[in-house]
Design a protein around this motif. Structure first.
Motif, mmCIF file in Angstrom:
data_model
loop_
_atom_site.group_PDB
_atom_site.id
_atom_site.type_symbol
_atom_site.label_atom_id
_atom_site.label_comp_id
_atom_site.label_asym_id
_atom_site.label_seq_id
_atom_site.Cartn_x
_atom_site.Cartn_y
_atom_site.Cartn_z
ATOM 1 N N ARG A 1 -4.214 4.886 23.297
ATOM 2 C CA ARG A 1 -3.583 5.604 24.407
ATOM 3 C C ARG A 1 -3.004 6.938 23.954
ATOM 4 O O ARG A 1 -2.948 7.909 24.705
ATOM 5 C CB ARG A 1 -2.507 4.705 25.002
ATOM 6 C CG ARG A 1 -1.896 5.212 26.300
ATOM 7 C CD ARG A 1 -0.803 4.256 26.768
ATOM 8 N NE ARG A 1 -1.311 2.891 26.904
ATOM 9 C CZ ARG A 1 -0.567 1.798 26.866
ATOM 10 N NH1 ARG A 1 0.736 1.898 26.658
ATOM 11 N NH2 ARG A 1 -1.106 0.608 27.016
ATOM 12 N N ILE B 1 -2.524 0.463 22.411
ATOM 13 C CA ILE B 1 -1.420 1.431 22.425
ATOM 14 C C ILE B 1 -1.766 2.645 21.578
ATOM 15 O O ILE B 1 -1.541 3.789 21.987
ATOM 16 C CB ILE B 1 -0.127 0.765 21.917
ATOM 17 C CG1 ILE B 1 0.306 -0.342 22.877
ATOM 18 C CG2 ILE B 1 0.990 1.800 21.762
ATOM 19 C CD1 ILE B 1 1.454 -1.176 22.369
ATOM 20 N N ASP C 1 7.153 3.826 26.296
ATOM 21 C CA ASP C 1 6.192 2.749 26.529
ATOM 22 C C ASP C 1 6.924 1.404 26.527
ATOM 23 O O ASP C 1 7.600 1.067 25.557
ATOM 24 C CB ASP C 1 5.115 2.777 25.449
ATOM 25 C CG ASP C 1 3.914 1.915 25.797
ATOM 26 O OD1 ASP C 1 4.122 0.726 26.121
ATOM 27 O OD2 ASP C 1 2.776 2.414 25.743
#
Length: 211
Positions: A19, A16, A54
């Motif tokens: 990203r 994450i 997310d």
């Protein structure tokens, strides 16, 4: 340029972070919370928007700077040299004979309970450990979340004396309690939200009954 992120499930935090071109700086395992940091040119608002969208992210908030509520004060880390050293319940009279003590019935309450067996965590800007009142009381080692060490001593600054002052109020009320000093604010009274969270979890994990 930091955000505090809590995840829906365990694992995958590095994926994450990558990203969003962020770096995982620290974590609080008990909360499944992580501190993300962006490069200097990163856009924090954009990161927060992306994280909130997310599905793997539960919450994301900026690692804000919090302040102790007092904006200005005159504080003294040690008693006046002309005043006798602290003898619990006796001197100096200005400390033990405050009108608030009688306004709240503290003298009567202490006939029933004095705080024995209770640990009180004080999350503040530290303590002056060789203050006579601190020396005469049950004060554990504690922790400093600003400098990341086991010496939560107050540092010079506008708010010097604040943590010792608050600790003094606790000990005046419950003289036989154990104090767990946790420093999450610096000498100017500023503290990061993430460090305050760490201090709360530390207090919980180290037997604090009251924070």
């Amino acid at each position: 340029n930091q955000t505090i992120v809590t995840l829906q499930g365990r694992g995958g935090v590095d994926i994450i972070a990558k990203r969003f071109d962020a770096v995982v700086v620290d974590s609080i395992p008990e909360l499944n919370a992580y501190l993300f940091a962006l490069p200097e040119k990163g856009n924090l608002d954009s990161l927060l928007r992306g994280l909130s969208a997310d599905p793997a992210v539960d919450t994301s908030v900026e690692n804000d700077i919090w302040n102790l509520p007092e904006t200005d004060q005159i504080s003294q880390g040690f008693p006046d040299e002309n005043v006798p050293a602290f003898v619990r319940g006796e001197s100096p009279p200005a400390y033990y004979e405050q009108s608030a003590i009688y306004d709240i019935g503290l003298d009567s309450a202490q006939l029933l309970a004095t705080g024995a067996g209770v640990t009180v965590a004080v999350i503040d800007n530290g303590i002056v450990r060789d203050h006579p009142l601190i020396v005469a009381s049950d004060v554990s080692t504690g922790y400093d979340f600003v400098d990341n060490d086991t010496d939560p001593a107050e540092a010079p600054g506008l708010m010097y004396g604040h943590g010792t002052f608050v600790t003094g109020i606790v000990l005046l009320t419950a003289p036989e309690c154990r104090i767990l000093p946790l420093r999450a604010f610096n000498g100017e009274g500023h503290g990061q939200l993430f460090n305050i969270m760490r201090a709360i979890i530390y207090a919980k994990n180290n037997g604090a009954h009251i924070i």
